[in-house]
Design a protein around this motif. Structure first.
Motif, PDB file in Angstrom:
ATOM      1  N   GLU A 295      61.483  18.035  57.570  1.00  0.00           N
ATOM      2  CA  GLU A 295      60.825  17.593  57.980  1.00  0.00           C
ATOM      3  C   GLU A 295      59.660  16.816  57.665  1.00  0.00           C
ATOM      4  O   GLU A 295      59.387  17.737  56.357  1.00  0.00           O
ATOM      5  N   TRP A 296      59.018  15.681  58.540  1.00  0.00           N
ATOM      6  CA  TRP A 296      58.328  15.200  57.501  1.00  0.00           C
ATOM      7  C   TRP A 296      57.375  14.664  58.369  1.00  0.00           C
ATOM      8  O   TRP A 296      57.102  14.895  59.672  1.00  0.00           O
TER       9      TRP A 296
ATOM     10  N   SER B 272      54.953  21.102  55.101  1.00  0.00           N
ATOM     11  CA  SER B 272      54.984  22.696  54.706  1.00  0.00           C
ATOM     12  C   SER B 272      54.413  23.289  55.726  1.00  0.00           C
ATOM     13  O   SER B 272      53.458  22.865  56.967  1.00  0.00           O
ATOM     14  N   ASP B 273      54.529  24.481  55.565  1.00  0.00           N
ATOM     15  CA  ASP B 273      54.104  25.155  56.335  1.00  0.00           C
ATOM     16  C   ASP B 273      52.262  24.909  56.871  1.00  0.00           C
ATOM     17  O   ASP B 273      52.150  25.624  58.387  1.00  0.00           O
ATOM     18  N   GLY B 274      51.722  24.753  56.425  1.00  0.00           N
ATOM     19  CA  GLY B 274      50.171  24.337  56.370  1.00  0.00           C
ATOM     20  C   GLY B 274      50.223  22.843  57.183  1.00  0.00           C
ATOM     21  O   GLY B 274      48.672  22.363  57.381  1.00  0.00           O
TER      22      GLY B 274
ATOM     23  N   GLN C 216      48.726  21.371  48.788  1.00  0.00           N
ATOM     24  CA  GLN C 216      49.182  20.552  49.712  1.00  0.00           C
ATOM     25  C   GLN C 216      49.650  19.148  50.246  1.00  0.00           C
ATOM     26  O   GLN C 216      50.196  18.430  51.094  1.00  0.00           O
ATOM     27  N   GLY C 217      48.886  18.497  49.238  1.00  0.00           N
ATOM     28  CA  GLY C 217      48.456  16.796  49.542  1.00  0.00           C
ATOM     29  C   GLY C 217      47.938  16.230  50.113  1.00  0.00           C
ATOM     30  O   GLY C 217      47.450  17.226  51.203  1.00  0.00           O
TER      31      GLY C 217
ATOM     32  N   ALA D  28      51.799  18.377  43.783  1.00  0.00           N
ATOM     33  CA  ALA D  28      52.588  17.325  44.772  1.00  0.00           C
ATOM     34  C   ALA D  28      54.202  17.125  45.343  1.00  0.00           C
ATOM     35  O   ALA D  28      54.896  18.313  43.802  1.00  0.00           O
ATOM     36  N   PRO D  29      54.931  17.432  45.810  1.00  0.00           N
ATOM     37  CA  PRO D  29      56.252  17.995  46.000  1.00  0.00           C
ATOM     38  C   PRO D  29      56.782  15.896  45.563  1.00  0.00           C
ATOM     39  O   PRO D  29      56.065  15.086  44.585  1.00  0.00           O
TER      40      PRO D  29
END
Length: 143
Positions: free
Chosen positions: A76-77, A92-94, A50-51, A2-3
């Motif tokens: 971006e969130w 993320s990109d996904g 990607q969480g 996770a980030p």
């Protein structure tokens, strides 16, 4: 993985490193600076982890968002809940919203991505049933 948001502090002469998980944030991720004014934000994603998924569309401060936003943030969130309650993540990109099929554009119903009305000839889709109501759209990965 996770980030992670890393914050380095010096407290009473002792260096302290705190890791904060953004999913439990109270507000979208602000830029975080240490006492010397240097940016200390670090983010990392792997393709496998990607969480939790973004909740599209979501409402934040009485506005509806159909895709990731950079409101109150440098990155971006998205919200993890349809009505934002403090759970969010960096996109993320996904983290792309799904196209809404069928959608109506200029009184015509579309069941797949279209190049109609595209200034650059790229295929796009609406994120809502009626494009002209919200004007929420995105480019398609493939036609």
């Amino acid at each position: 993985m996770a980030p992670r948001l890393g914050l380095f502090l010096i407290w009473a002469g002792v260096p302290v490193f705190l890791q904060l998980h953004p999913v439990n944030g109270d507000e979208p991720p602000p830029a975080v600076y240490n006492v010397l004014g240097m940016l200390t934000t670090t983010w990392s994603y792997t393709t496998a982890d990607q969480g939790p998924p973004c909740a599209f569309p979501f409402t934040y401060k009485r506005r509806i968002y159909y895709k990731c936003t950079s409101v109150n943030s440098e990155r971006e969130w998205c919200s993890l809940d349809e009505d934002y309650v403090g759970r969010w993540k960096i996109c993320s990109d996904g983290d792309r919203p799904k196209c809404h099929f069928p959608f109506i554009y200029r009184d015509k119903r579309y069941f797949r991505c279209t190049t109609e009305g595209s200034a650059f000839g790229l295929a796009w889709c609406s994120l809502t049933e009626y494009f002209e109501r919200e004007y929420a759209w995105q480019y398609c990965d493939r036609y």
